[in-house]
Design a protein around this motif. Structure first.
Motif, PDB file in Angstrom:
ATOM      1  N   UNK A 171      10.031  10.958  -0.114  1.00 39.49           N
ATOM      2  CA  UNK A 171      11.041   9.921  -0.322  1.00 39.49           C
ATOM      3  C   UNK A 171      10.416   8.523  -0.419  1.00 39.49           C
ATOM      4  N   UNK A 172       9.096   8.453  -0.490  1.00 39.01           N
ATOM      5  CA  UNK A 172       8.436   7.163  -0.651  1.00 39.01           C
ATOM      6  C   UNK A 172       8.479   6.316   0.603  1.00 39.01           C
ATOM      7  N   UNK A 173       8.295   4.999   0.436  1.00 42.17           N
ATOM      8  CA  UNK A 173       8.218   4.072   1.561  1.00 42.17           C
ATOM      9  C   UNK A 173       9.488   4.088   2.399  1.00 42.17           C
ATOM     10  N   UNK A 174       9.348   4.381   3.685  1.00 42.09           N
ATOM     11  CA  UNK A 174      10.429   4.282   4.670  1.00 42.09           C
ATOM     12  C   UNK A 174       9.748   4.258   6.023  1.00 42.09           C
ATOM     13  N   UNK A 175      10.428   3.804   7.042  1.00 38.81           N
ATOM     14  CA  UNK A 175       9.771   3.598   8.334  1.00 38.81           C
ATOM     15  C   UNK A 175       9.190   4.889   8.903  1.00 38.81           C
ATOM     16  N   UNK A 176       9.947   5.993   8.822  1.00 38.89           N
ATOM     17  CA  UNK A 176       9.467   7.265   9.351  1.00 38.89           C
ATOM     18  C   UNK A 176       8.204   7.705   8.620  1.00 38.89           C
ATOM     19  N   UNK A 177       8.313   7.826   7.301  1.00 39.19           N
ATOM     20  CA  UNK A 177       7.193   8.328   6.508  1.00 39.19           C
ATOM     21  C   UNK A 177       5.973   7.434   6.580  1.00 39.19           C
ATOM     22  N   UNK A 178       6.177   6.121   6.550  1.00 42.02           N
ATOM     23  CA  UNK A 178       5.046   5.197   6.560  1.00 42.02           C
ATOM     24  C   UNK A 178       4.392   5.132   7.931  1.00 42.02           C
ATOM     25  N   UNK A 179       5.186   5.215   8.996  1.00 45.07           N
ATOM     26  CA  UNK A 179       4.610   5.247  10.346  1.00 45.07           C
ATOM     27  C   UNK A 179       3.745   6.489  10.536  1.00 45.07           C
ATOM     28  N   UNK A 180       4.200   7.626  10.003  1.00 44.21           N
ATOM     29  CA  UNK A 180       3.421   8.859  10.107  1.00 44.21           C
ATOM     30  C   UNK A 180       2.176   8.802   9.229  1.00 44.21           C
ATOM     31  N   UNK A 181       2.304   8.173   8.063  1.00 45.16           N
ATOM     32  CA  UNK A 181       1.173   8.091   7.131  1.00 45.16           C
ATOM     33  C   UNK A 181       0.072   7.176   7.650  1.00 45.16           C
ATOM     34  N   UNK A 182       0.455   6.105   8.319  1.00 43.20           N
ATOM     35  CA  UNK A 182      -0.528   5.119   8.790  1.00 43.20           C
ATOM     36  C   UNK A 182      -0.902   5.292  10.250  1.00 43.20           C
ATOM     37  N   UNK A 191       3.433   5.871  -2.880  1.00 45.47           N
ATOM     38  CA  UNK A 191       4.664   6.501  -3.383  1.00 45.47           C
ATOM     39  C   UNK A 191       4.551   6.795  -4.868  1.00 45.47           C
ATOM     40  N   UNK A 192       3.952   5.870  -5.625  1.00 44.15           N
ATOM     41  CA  UNK A 192       3.742   6.102  -7.058  1.00 44.15           C
ATOM     42  C   UNK A 192       2.848   7.323  -7.273  1.00 44.15           C
ATOM     43  N   UNK A 193       1.786   7.421  -6.491  1.00 47.42           N
ATOM     44  CA  UNK A 193       0.866   8.555  -6.629  1.00 47.42           C
ATOM     45  C   UNK A 193       1.552   9.874  -6.285  1.00 47.42           C
ATOM     46  N   UNK A 194       2.528   9.818  -5.376  1.00 45.95           N
ATOM     47  CA  UNK A 194       3.276  11.041  -5.017  1.00 45.95           C
ATOM     48  C   UNK A 194       4.274  11.440  -6.104  1.00 45.95           C
ATOM     49  N   UNK A 195       4.481  10.560  -7.092  1.00 43.40           N
ATOM     50  CA  UNK A 195       5.417  10.872  -8.180  1.00 43.40           C
ATOM     51  C   UNK A 195       6.871  10.731  -7.791  1.00 43.40           C
ATOM     52  N   UNK A 196       7.168   9.864  -6.821  1.00 46.72           N
ATOM     53  CA  UNK A 196       8.554   9.673  -6.380  1.00 46.72           C
ATOM     54  C   UNK A 196       9.321   8.869  -7.431  1.00 46.72           C
ATOM     55  N   UNK A 197      10.532   9.288  -7.728  1.00 43.24           N
ATOM     56  CA  UNK A 197      11.410   8.543  -8.642  1.00 43.24           C
ATOM     57  C   UNK A 197      12.093   7.432  -7.847  1.00 43.24           C
ATOM     58  N   UNK A 198      11.784   6.161  -8.110  1.00 40.09           N
ATOM     59  CA  UNK A 198      12.327   5.066  -7.297  1.00 40.09           C
ATOM     60  C   UNK A 198      13.815   4.820  -7.500  1.00 40.09           C
ATOM     61  N   UNK A 226       0.825  -1.209   0.000  1.00 37.94           N
ATOM     62  CA  UNK A 226       0.000   0.000   0.000  1.00 37.94           C
ATOM     63  C   UNK A 226       0.860   1.261   0.000  1.00 37.94           C
ATOM     64  N   UNK A 227       1.986   1.215   0.721  1.00 37.41           N
ATOM     65  CA  UNK A 227       2.891   2.361   0.752  1.00 37.41           C
ATOM     66  C   UNK A 227       3.548   2.564  -0.605  1.00 37.41           C
ATOM     67  N   UNK A 228       3.925   1.449  -1.291  1.00 37.08           N
ATOM     68  CA  UNK A 228       4.485   1.569  -2.646  1.00 37.08           C
ATOM     69  C   UNK A 228       3.499   2.275  -3.570  1.00 37.08           C
ATOM     70  N   UNK A 229       2.231   1.902  -3.452  1.00 33.27           N
ATOM     71  CA  UNK A 229       1.218   2.512  -4.317  1.00 33.27           C
ATOM     72  C   UNK A 229       1.066   4.004  -4.014  1.00 33.27           C
TER      73      UNK A 229
END
Length: 671
Positions: free
Chosen positions: A136-147, A49-56, A44-47
């Motif tokens: 910066x897409x999926x990472x523990x900090x960003x995903x913990x804050x997002x969820x 990240x794609x919507x945010x337009x992050x360059x992987x 779900x975080x990968x998806x």
């Protein structure tokens, strides 16, 4: 391991798992179907990240937070500072970096192994960088804050390839009052240091921090409970509720419960349905079973921090206009400068203390507006606010005007007597403006009233108890006035228990554009004309001015511009001449003219450019100084009027008009 917060258990081989996850990541970013499963949280975080337009392939965390903003970005720094030593030890013992970030994902603290820090710098894992999913897409900090949930992210689970050599574990920190996320704690290390206990460690740290926050909240609720008790004693007929920062009712008059105004979640139902912040004064009406009730919310501040609010309910039967009620609250005060914000923070704190307050400040700084704001934020906000200009009361009427009289006390007295201003302020605040202008005889009477907490009307025999707060204001130096025998020293100390010094507009010059914009919008609405903006040059000149009349003088400028300017933009040529001259002299290094509000001063130019000396600038005539400035600039530009006009920011015709007979067609020096 599906639907789990950790990336793998202790029985999984990290090397094999890294290869498997990396293959899945490659298939995802190329749009292929995944051969192997990944956790739902990761997918779900990968998806997202794609919507945010992050360059992987080339994602890099941006550095957003300036160094001077880092310390102020977290509201509970004092708690965080207490656990810093423990955090550092945890990181070093675990061979990781320990990180704290705010609720935007911006790193405000990072420590741990030095070698690891240098490696982390290559991917901008540094203080000030944002590691939110949107950057910066999926990472523990960003995903913990997002969820809003703890999260461990391993190797290829990171959306951006430059982070695939790392493993990180993060957990969010929530405010126990508002349930809002304040930030997150994160442990980051090399991928081969992965361990499920890392996430457990982070969760334990966040729980410890939240426990400390809960203890602070308990203290705040105790203070609010005391305020409820104090208000109930002083206003026995009041219908009120006291709430914490999260709209949790701490205590309320039984009527709040009987009428169903408090929901099952222990929140005031109205506040859950209305949109405003609990940190600002608010008023609203609500149709209830027995008619239209009015409610007043007054935020409560303790030691400069907003900890809750007091809500007063006014029933339909008692909704009569207050005597001289206030129009202004702290939200009426405009300014973002450091000095002004610090001043407002102090004023909010003093608003909650039911003690005499002395406000000092230059004329035009808004002392009455401040006094009204303090009253509106105090526990007396539901009571009257009575303002008196001590310098405007006739001396022979001062005693009766302030303290009242009994019927028949003197010839012409009202039959039933008269309640003075102090009695009219019962239960509220009395504001004694220009207290320094009060006569010495009246000062003696005032001191006795303040000391005894009661007054005796003229012609009366029995003392009348008073329940009021006194706020006094002056633009004089009262301490110096006491030394000169113009003000009673004992009264000065009685009024000066609490003290505020309002900063002048010159001291908060950074607020001038904000204030001017606010004033212009208001003035244009009042005059029914299109909005006005200020061009860069004119604003530069306005900001350079000393503003001896403070905000009042700036407001007058706004009215002048709204009445004078025909278009929609105020230019430098539209500004008053004295302001133009002031700016010109300051810009070109000449002594600034003495600022004066006097107009139509006589103009007698009897000198020529070659006669100008430095001493000539010491003249007291503002218009003479204006002439001198123009002539000096003309000298510097070899008499070129067009260039001088550009440099001074005025039209060339203005130069000819101002210099009059000093510029003639026979004087070919000026072109």
């Amino acid at each position: 391991m599906r639907d789990s917060f950790i990336s793998m258990d202790i029985f999984t081989n990290p090397k094999k798992e890294r290869v498997r996850i990396t293959n899945a990541w490659e298939q995802f970013i190329t749009g292929e179907d995944l051969d192997s499963t990944v956790r739902n949280l990761t997918y779900q975080s990968w998806e997202r990240s794609l919507k945010h337009g992050i360059n992987p392939l080339h994602g890099m965390a941006p550095v957003i937070l300036p160094k001077d903003k880092i310390q102020s970005t977290y509201p509970n720094n004092h708690i965080f500072e207490k656990i810093l030593p423990e955090l550092k030890n945890v990181a070093i013992d675990a061979g990781h970096l320990i990180v704290f970030c705010n609720n935007n994902g911006e790193i405000v603290y990072l420590d741990g192994d030095s070698a690891l820090k240098r490696k982390a710098e290559k991917m901008n894992f540094i203080v000030g960088a944002s590691w939110s999913e949107s950057h910066i897409g999926t990472n523990a900090i960003g995903t913990a804050l997002a969820t809003g949930m703890p999260m461990q992210v391993f190797a290829g689970e990171h959306f951006c390839q430059p982070v695939h050599n790392w493993v990180c574990s993060a957990a969010p920190i929530r405010d126990p009052a508002t349930k809002e996320i304040l930030g997150a704690i994160d442990l980051t290390g090399a991928w081969n240091m992965v361990h499920p206990h890392s996430l457990s460690t982070v969760v334990s740290i966040t729980q410890y921090i939240e426990g400390m926050l809960q203890k602070e909240l308990d203290v705040e609720r105790f203070i609010l409970l005391e305020q409820y008790s104090n208000n109930s004693i002083k206003n026995k007929n009041s219908i009120l509720a006291v709430i914490d920062r999260g709209n949790q009712v701490i205590k309320a008059t039984p009527l709040f419960y009987e009428n169903g105004w408090i929901g099952k979640n222990n929140h005031l139902i109205d506040l859950d349905n209305l949109t405003f912040t609990l940190g600002e004064n608010a008023r609203w009406e609500s149709e209830k079973r027995d008619g239209k009730w009015k409610f007043e919310l007054n935020p409560y501040f303790y030691q400069g921090k907003h900890i809750g609010a007091i809500v007063n309910a006014i029933p339909p039967s008692s909704q009569v206009p207050k005597v001289n009620s206030t129009k202004h609250t702290f939200s009426s005060l405009i300014g973002e400068s450091t000095k002004f914000k610090s001043f407002i923070k102090e004023a909010r704190t003093l608003a909650g203390l039911d003690l005499p307050l002395l406000i000092e400040g230059e004329s035009g700084t808004g002392k009455e507006l401040l006094a009204q704001s303090i009253h509106s934020a105090s526990q007396r906000s539901s009571g009257p606010f009575i303002a008196i200009n001590c310098g405007a009361i006739p001396k022979d009427l001062a005693d009766s005007e302030l303290f009242g009289y009994e019927g028949g006390a003197f010839t012409g007295a009202t039959k039933g007597g008269h309640s003075g201003k102090f009695q009219q302020a019962e239960g509220g605040t009395i504001f004694l403006d220009e207290i320094g202008e009060m006569s010495l005889n009246l000062q003696t009477t005032l001191l006795r009233v303040l000391e005894e907490g009661e007054l005796v009307r003229i012609g009366g025999k029995h003392p009348i108890k008073l329940n009021i707060r006194v706020i006094a204001a002056t633009n004089r130096d009262l301490k110096k006035a006491t030394e000169n025998g113009e003000f009673r020293l004992d009264l000065y100390y009685r009024l000066n228990i609490l003290h505020l010094k309002v900063p002048s507009l010159h001291e908060r010059s950074g607020d001038i554009p904000l204030l001017l914009d606010h004033l212009l919008k208001k003035v244009c609405r009042d005059l029914g004309r299109p909005p006005l903006t200020v061009d860069k040059k004119a604003l530069e000149m306005i900001e350079s001015y000393e503003w001896p009349g403070n905000v009042r003088e700036l407001r007058n400028l706004a009215y002048k511009m709204a009445a004078k300017v025909q278009g929609n933009v105020i230019t430098s040529m539209d500004l008053p001449e004295d302001l133009i001259v002031y700016f010109s002299r300051k810009q070109f290094g000449y002594p600034a003219p003495i600022v004066s509000n006097q107009e139509n001063q006589s103009l007698h130019p009897t000198f020529h450019p070659h006669e100008i000396t430095e001493s000539a600038f010491n003249t007291s005539s503002l218009k003479d100084q204006e002439i001198q400035t123009i002539l000096t600039v003309l000298n510097e530009l070899n008499g070129n009027v067009s260039e001088a006009a550009k440099k001074l920011g005025i039209h060339r015709s203005t130069i000819y008009r101002k210099l009059g007979r000093n510029l003639t067609s026979n004087d070919n020096k000026y072109i």
